[in-house]
Design a protein around this motif. Structure first.
Motif, PDB file in Angstrom:
ATOM      1  N   ASP A   1       0.873  -1.174   0.000  1.00 55.84           N
ATOM      2  CA  ASP A   1       0.000   0.000   0.000  1.00 55.84           C
ATOM      3  C   ASP A   1       0.909   1.221   0.000  1.00 55.84           C
TER       4      ASP A   1
ATOM      5  N   GLN B   1      -2.774   0.442  -4.134  1.00 59.45           N
ATOM      6  CA  GLN B   1      -2.113  -0.866  -3.980  1.00 59.45           C
ATOM      7  C   GLN B   1      -1.132  -1.116  -5.128  1.00 59.45           C
TER       8      GLN B   1
ATOM      9  N   ASN C   1     -11.522  -2.844  -3.125  1.00 56.52           N
ATOM     10  CA  ASN C   1     -11.613  -2.227  -1.791  1.00 56.52           C
ATOM     11  C   ASN C   1     -12.438  -0.950  -1.886  1.00 56.52           C
ATOM     12  N   ASN C   2     -13.699  -1.038  -1.484  1.00 55.51           N
ATOM     13  CA  ASN C   2     -14.599   0.116  -1.593  1.00 55.51           C
ATOM     14  C   ASN C   2     -14.286   1.220  -0.579  1.00 55.51           C
ATOM     15  N   LYS C   3     -13.428   0.922   0.385  1.00 54.48           N
ATOM     16  CA  LYS C   3     -13.053   1.939   1.373  1.00 54.48           C
ATOM     17  C   LYS C   3     -12.019   2.914   0.833  1.00 54.48           C
ATOM     18  N   LEU C   4     -11.353   2.524  -0.249  1.00 55.41           N
ATOM     19  CA  LEU C   4     -10.331   3.374  -0.858  1.00 55.41           C
ATOM     20  C   LEU C   4     -10.860   4.020  -2.123  1.00 55.41           C
TER      21      LEU C   4
ATOM     22  N   GLY D   1      -9.741   1.985  -4.917  1.00 54.98           N
ATOM     23  CA  GLY D   1      -9.936   0.568  -4.609  1.00 54.98           C
ATOM     24  C   GLY D   1     -10.275  -0.328  -5.772  1.00 54.98           C
TER      25      GLY D   1
ATOM     26  N   GLU E   1      -5.045  -1.217  -9.291  1.00 56.18           N
ATOM     27  CA  GLU E   1      -3.759  -1.443  -8.640  1.00 56.18           C
ATOM     28  C   GLU E   1      -2.666  -1.184  -9.664  1.00 56.18           C
TER      29      GLU E   1
END
Length: 606
Positions: A37, A46, A85-88, A91, A94
């Motif tokens: 990360d 990522q 990754n829905n929090k980023l 997300g 990469e």
């Protein structure tokens, strides 16, 4: 060194080659593929390092420690659906690394974890000692970006309104009014001292005399006073001054400024105009000049009802020039026990902190019967009881708490209890979705208050506030008699019990300015010595003018939802006025003191 910022990449960049720089937020080895990360000031993305890209690249990735500074070159690609990754913000994508270079390795152990995945609570002392690391964490990064956005919004608004930014001096002279000054010895003017400005007050008035008309500044200010969560020895004001505007015009402009900031920072449309309330009404209804109006529980003055009931605590308070006031806690019979109100209880202790010797109370039972400990009930006749309950707006199940004595102490006591119980009873919304922004202008302050210690009047705001013209009258010979009881053309903006800032129309008549300085106890010689240059300027065509300053640190604290302004400042001081990181203040050499013609009288008694 880089072609893009980490947080600015998205699906539109798929198949693009990018060069990124930043810090290793964390590094994971999953079945032969290393996931990094990578974090910079814009966000996190990522990075994947596959052994197929070469053993040297893979070996470098394996050696990485958290917070290592690296540069990578790679290709943007979609993440597999199961690993999105829905929090980023990044997300869905990469970076497949082709090249990885260590720009600076970690050579010592980190005092705490910085990763966005591990925002663990930390002791403030540790955070302040290693502030440069704390600033990398998401919390502080967001707060400083919010601070920048707020200042940028204010600048844009004011400049569109015709204001120009002007810097005023940091090294100035010490004046007796206000808080304690920070003093700076002069090397070239032996034996003389500068002071750091508590505000740019006099200089911004002189700018108005100079024809600037609309000034603003992001002003650094300094006050050597006791600290708390919303105070720092050095702080920042959003400072402004304007000519040829009356009070209502100034309030209107600043309401639109605040609305612009809240819209930009929070996406909230504030309802304008903000309510106005006089200082006198504030003190009568809330016991403070910075009331929290998100809930009721107003103070009610019941002195006239109970001054003759025979309960000496009450009657003596009124006869000695004080008052009896009460607040009503809805449903308080169920939530607040007698033990809590009696000596040793938490409610009693809050009253004692405000200077009260005790609390009287009445519980309203069914059919409006009242229940209390002491002589209140026995000395109330039926009509007095009915009038008291009506005045207190009390119903069955409610608890009435009384303060009796010197009005100032009564106000402080009930104000403190009101705030304390409002938090406990859930009258203040705590979740962010239910935030209430109750802005309020407090106006018509008294010009002066009496300083018992010095046995003189002193200005409530400062001695440059213009008095209310209707209070003063046109007869200049009566100014000396009328000034002590005059209201000031002053105004404070209050939000949810916190003062955001304040200002006033200023005195532009030199004779009136001299009379105000005389009223606060300065002789003609003292006035001339300390403020002669201002009075001289007022004689040379000073326009009517007024201004205002907002505490910028406090505004950011409220916008960010923090509890302390220290979390809105890049490098703050502790409550002991120390910088733990730079270890300031500190000793200086004897040579430095000698050059400044000063010597320390401090001795260590320990």
């Amino acid at each position: 060194m880089r072609s893009k910022y980490c947080g600015n990449l998205g699906i539109k960049h798929i198949d693009s080659e990018v060069q990124l720089c930043g810090w290793v937020d964390r590094c994971r080895d999953h079945g032969g593929v290393i996931f990094i990360d990578l974090r910079d000031s814009s966000g996190t993305i990522q990075i994947t390092v596959d052994p197929e890209q070469g053993s040297a690249l893979f070996k470098t990735a394996e050696s990485l420690k958290n917070e290592t500074v690296i540069q990578i070159v790679g290709t943007v690609r979609s993440r597999p659906a199961e690993s999105i990754n829905n929090k980023l913000k990044t997300g869905e994508i990469e970076i497949s690394a082709k090249c990885l270079k260590i720009l600076n390795p970690i050579l010592s152990n980190l005092p705490f974890t910085i990763s966005i995945h591990d925002e663990e609570p930390l002791k403030e002392e540790l955070r302040l000692k290693y502030r440069y690391l704390d600033l990398r964490r998401e919390r502080m990064s967001k707060n400083l970006k919010l601070r920048h956005k707020t200042i940028q919004t204010a600048r844009n608004f004011l400049e569109n309104e015709g204001f120009i930014e002007v810097e005023t001096p940091i090294l100035t002279r010490s004046t007796p009014e206000g808080a304690r000054d920070f003093l700076v010895p002069s090397r070239v003017c032996e034996g003389e001292w500068f002071a750091l400005p508590q505000s740019p007050q006099i200089f911004k008035q002189l700018l108005m005399v100079g024809g600037i008309e609309r000034y603003y500044q992001i002003a650094r200010c300094f006050r050597d006073e006791d600290l708390r969560s919303d105070r720092q020895p050095e702080f920042t004001q959003l400072d402004m001054e304007m000519s040829f505007m009356n009070q209502e015009e100034i309030l209107d402009l600043n309401e639109r400024l605040i609305a612009s900031i809240w819209k930009t920072a929070k996406g909230i449309d504030l309802q304008l105009p903000f309510p106005r309330i006089s200082w006198e009404e504030c003190m009568n209804s809330y016991g403070t000049d910075r009331p929290d109006t998100r809930y009721g529980m107003k103070l009610q003055n019941v002195s006239s009802i109970i001054k003759e009931i025979g309960f000496k605590v009450f009657s003596n308070a009124v006869k000695s020039g004080g008052s009896v006031k009460c607040i009503t806690i809805k449903g308080g019979n169920q939530t607040i026990s007698n033990v809590r109100i009696k000596p040793g209880g938490d409610v009693f202790n809050e009253a004692a902190k405000a200077g009260a010797k005790g609390l009287a109370f009445i519980r309203v039972r069914d059919n409006n019967e009242i229940d209390t400990i002491g002589a209140i009930k026995d000395n109330l006749n039926n009509s007095q009881k009915i009038e008291l309950l009506q005045k207190a707006k009390a119903n069955p199940g409610d608890l009435i708490l009384f303060g009796a004595g010197e009005t100032e102490i009564v106000n402080k006591t009930l104000d403190r209890i009101r705030q304390y119980l409002a938090k406990e009873l859930g009258l203040i919304p705590l979740d962010k979705e239910s935030e209430v922004w109750n802005f309020l202008w407090v106006i018509d302050f008294p010009m002066f208050e009496f300083n018992k210690e010095e046995n003189r009047l002193e200005a409530i705001h400062h001695p440059f506030c213009a008095p209310n013209e209707s209070d003063l009258g046109a007869n200049t010979k009566s100014w000396g008699d009328k000034l002590p009881k005059s209201r000031a053309q002053a105004y404070d903006l209050v939000l949810n019990g916190l003062e955001l800032g304040g200002g006033s129309l200023r005195i532009h008549n030199p004779n009136l300015q001299k009379e105000v300085l005389k009223t606060i106890g300065l002789s003609e010689n003292e006035s001339s010595e300390q403020f002669g240059f201002l009075i001289e300027a007022l004689k040379m065509g000073a326009p009517p003018h007024g201004g205002l300053a907002f505490g910028l640190d406090r505004i950011i604290m409220l916008l960010s939802g923090e509890d302390s302004i220290r979390d809105t400042i890049a490098f703050p001081k502790t409550q002991q006025a120390r910088c733990l990181m730079a270890q300031a203040p500190n000793n200086v050499s004897d040579k430095q003191l000698k050059e400044l013609h000063i010597a320390s009288t401090w001795t260590n008694d320990e």
